[in-house]
Write an enzyme that holds these catalytic residues in place. Structure first.
Site, mmCIF file in Angstrom:
data_model
loop_
_atom_site.group_PDB
_atom_site.id
_atom_site.type_symbol
_atom_site.label_atom_id
_atom_site.label_comp_id
_atom_site.label_asym_id
_atom_site.label_seq_id
_atom_site.Cartn_x
_atom_site.Cartn_y
_atom_site.Cartn_z
ATOM 1 N N TYR A 53 74.746 90.049 72.725
ATOM 2 C CA TYR A 53 76.071 89.515 73.056
ATOM 3 C C TYR A 53 77.041 89.845 71.914
ATOM 4 O O TYR A 53 76.843 89.446 70.753
ATOM 5 C CB TYR A 53 76.036 88.004 73.294
HETATM 6 N N1 LIG Z 1 69.837 86.577 81.112
HETATM 7 C C1 LIG Z 1 70.838 87.309 81.508
HETATM 8 O O1 LIG Z 1 70.696 88.494 81.868
HETATM 9 C C2 LIG Z 1 72.209 86.708 81.479
HETATM 10 C C3 LIG Z 1 73.293 87.359 82.100
HETATM 11 C C4 LIG Z 1 74.550 86.747 82.071
HETATM 12 C C5 LIG Z 1 74.710 85.526 81.434
HETATM 13 N N2 LIG Z 1 73.647 84.925 80.809
HETATM 14 C C6 LIG Z 1 73.791 83.618 80.106
HETATM 15 O O2 LIG Z 1 74.313 82.652 80.988
HETATM 16 C C7 LIG Z 1 75.554 82.161 80.487
HETATM 17 C C8 LIG Z 1 76.484 81.898 81.643
HETATM 18 O O3 LIG Z 1 76.594 83.085 82.435
HETATM 19 P P1 LIG Z 1 77.968 83.590 82.957
HETATM 20 O O4 LIG Z 1 78.947 83.631 81.835
HETATM 21 O O5 LIG Z 1 77.741 84.821 83.741
HETATM 22 O O6 LIG Z 1 78.353 82.332 83.901
HETATM 23 P P2 LIG Z 1 79.359 82.084 85.068
HETATM 24 O O7 LIG Z 1 79.538 80.619 85.028
HETATM 25 O O8 LIG Z 1 78.904 82.667 86.344
HETATM 26 O O9 LIG Z 1 80.717 82.826 84.664
HETATM 27 C C9 LIG Z 1 81.479 82.402 83.576
HETATM 28 C C10 LIG Z 1 82.815 83.102 83.628
HETATM 29 O O10 LIG Z 1 83.586 82.605 84.736
HETATM 30 C C11 LIG Z 1 84.961 82.517 84.345
HETATM 31 N N3 LIG Z 1 85.312 81.085 84.381
HETATM 32 C C12 LIG Z 1 84.535 80.041 83.999
HETATM 33 N N4 LIG Z 1 85.174 78.869 84.182
HETATM 34 C C13 LIG Z 1 86.384 79.177 84.679
HETATM 35 C C14 LIG Z 1 87.498 78.375 85.073
HETATM 36 N N5 LIG Z 1 87.488 77.050 84.979
HETATM 37 N N6 LIG Z 1 88.583 79.026 85.555
HETATM 38 C C15 LIG Z 1 88.598 80.369 85.668
HETATM 39 N N7 LIG Z 1 87.585 81.174 85.311
HETATM 40 C C16 LIG Z 1 86.486 80.588 84.814
HETATM 41 C C17 LIG Z 1 85.048 83.098 82.945
HETATM 42 O O11 LIG Z 1 85.202 84.511 83.002
HETATM 43 P P3 LIG Z 1 86.622 85.260 83.130
HETATM 44 O O12 LIG Z 1 87.624 84.474 82.369
HETATM 45 O O13 LIG Z 1 86.370 86.619 82.623
HETATM 46 O O14 LIG Z 1 86.924 85.278 84.597
HETATM 47 C C18 LIG Z 1 83.673 82.811 82.413
HETATM 48 O O15 LIG Z 1 83.319 83.601 81.305
HETATM 49 C C19 LIG Z 1 76.043 83.242 79.515
HETATM 50 O O16 LIG Z 1 76.931 82.766 78.544
HETATM 51 C C20 LIG Z 1 74.744 83.685 78.923
HETATM 52 O O17 LIG Z 1 74.318 82.768 77.923
HETATM 53 C C21 LIG Z 1 72.418 85.486 80.847
#
Ligand SMILES: NC(=O)c1ccc[n+]([C@@H]2O[C@H](COP(=O)([O-])OP(=O)(O)OC[C@H]3O[C@@H](n4cnc5c(N)ncnc54)[C@H](OP(=O)(O)O)[C@@H]3O)[C@@H](O)[C@H]2O)c1
Length: 324
Positions: A53
């Site tokens: 990351y």
């Molecule tokens: N193991 C893996 O392969 C893998 C892959 C991905 C993530 N992860 C882990 O899982 C965690 C969460 O995953 P994710 O970030 O993909 O989760 P997610 O909850 O699906 O997406 C989060 C994204 O949604 C948007 N967002 C969130 N809240 C919002 C709101 N209130 N209003 C508007 N936009 C909003 C933001 O992106 P924008 O502002 O860009 O729209 C934010 O970065 C990561 O931080 C990481 O630790 C693991």
């Protein structure tokens, strides 16, 4: 805050974990610190990171944010995706795992990783070789517990069998993608977790932002991952995903809550899920996800939400054997 079990390890985890993917890149350090402090304030004790990351920046920022509370939290990171251009700067070889873990410890400013995941299955490395290397790290106290992310259930089951055969430290957790429009985990991963007492830390509970209600079916030029990042554009390209997101937002409005709260609460409500990993660029974005800790999706609402997207087909084609 409710707490759940990390399999049979005796460790208890908050029902939400903080994902730190944007730390040090989209989320500057002062904002990351505000997010971590807010999470600690409401009882979140589980923080998820990865060696890749921000090319290591996220681990550095997270390590500094947790410096005063290190022993009170469960710190997870990952190894497996490429960390450099070198032919062997990737995967699940013993040498790459060792190098990566050393670098993660340095960046996190700690002497141990509480939960180390293989970030994805490495089909160039024998699983025995990888598991032996991981067992050594558990044996010398560098890593406390092991997990697998983005694995198929058969790959996890094979690892469990090998671990039992050789008396190696077992996998205790899985980290699959799971949200209302990506439900593949329901078919094999979540049943395996329940049968084998594995924790499931679900990533992407908002489908990368789709389930926040901000995109709409017209897919306007919104500043967000689904517009800016080709990988996410490809992952969430179907019109049906956008239709489901619109419906979810409508139902959230009926309940007077943010769509993100409902999406995270739906994810957390599956009995096989230990905790969704929530995230955002800012504390403002994160708050609606954190509110899911206090919103229970009852059976009726769960059925209504689940009906917005197709239930994935069962693992065998004997559909007639499915329970009603
Ligand atoms: N193991 C893996 O392969 C893998 C892959 C991905 C993530 N992860 C882990 O899982 C965690 C969460 O995953 P994710 O970030 O993909 O989760 P997610 O909850 O699906 O997406 C989060 C994204 O949604 C948007 N967002 C969130 N809240 C919002 C709101 N209130 N209003 C508007 N936009 C909003 C933001 O992106 P924008 O502002 O860009 O729209 C934010 O970065 C990561 O931080 C990481 O630790 C693991």
């Amino acid at each position: 805050m409710k707490y759940r079990r990390l399999g049979g390890t005796g460790i208890r985890l908050s029902m939400l974990g903080l994902g730190t993917l944007p730390f040090g890149t989209d989320t500057p350090e002062p904002e990351a610190r505000r997010m971590v402090e807010r999470c600690l304030e409401i009882g979140i004790n589980h923080f998820d990171c990865a060696n890749i990351y921000g090319n290591g920046k996220a681990e550095e920022v997270l390590g500094r944010c947790l410096a005063g509370v290190r022993d009170d939290v469960v710190l997870a990171t990952k190894v497996g995706f490429p960390t450099g251009r070198g032919l062997n700067d990737r995967g699940a070889s013993a040498s790459h795992i060792d190098q990566s873990v050393k670098a993660s410890l340095r960046r996190l400013g700690t002497d141990r990783i509480d939960l180390l995941y293989l970030h994805r299955f490495d089909n160039r490395t024998d699983l025995e070789h990888t598991l032996r290397a991981l067992d050594r790290l558990v044996g010398n106290g560098t890593v406390m517990h092991l997990g697998a992310s983005n694995f198929a259930a058969w790959q996890v089951a094979t690892a469990l069998g090998l671990g039992a055969l050789h008396n190696w430290a077992p996998l205790v957790a899985m980290q699959p993608m799971y949200n209302l429009v990506k439900r593949q985990a329901e078919v094999e991963i979540l049943p395996l977790a329940q049968a084998a007492d594995l924790a499931v830390l679900a990533y992407g509970p908002l489908a990368g932002g789709l389930l926040t209600g901000k995109y709409g079916e017209q897919r306007g030029q919104i500043d967000g991952r689904l517009t800016n990042d080709p990988m996410y554009q490809a992952r969430y390209r179907d019109d049906a995903d956008y239709r489901a997101a619109t419906q979810l937002a409508r139902i959230a409005r009926e309940h007077g809550i943010h769509p993100a709260t409902l999406a995270v609460a739906w994810c957390a409500g599956h009995p096989g899920i230990t905790a969704p990993l929530v995230g955002g660029r800012s504390l403002e974005q994160l708050e609606p996800s954190l509110a899911a800790a206090d919103f229970v999706v009852d059976a009726e609402l769960r059925a209504r939400l689940s009906a917005l997207t197709p239930e994935p087909p069962p693992a065998t084609d004997r559909s007639e054997d499915r329970p009603d």
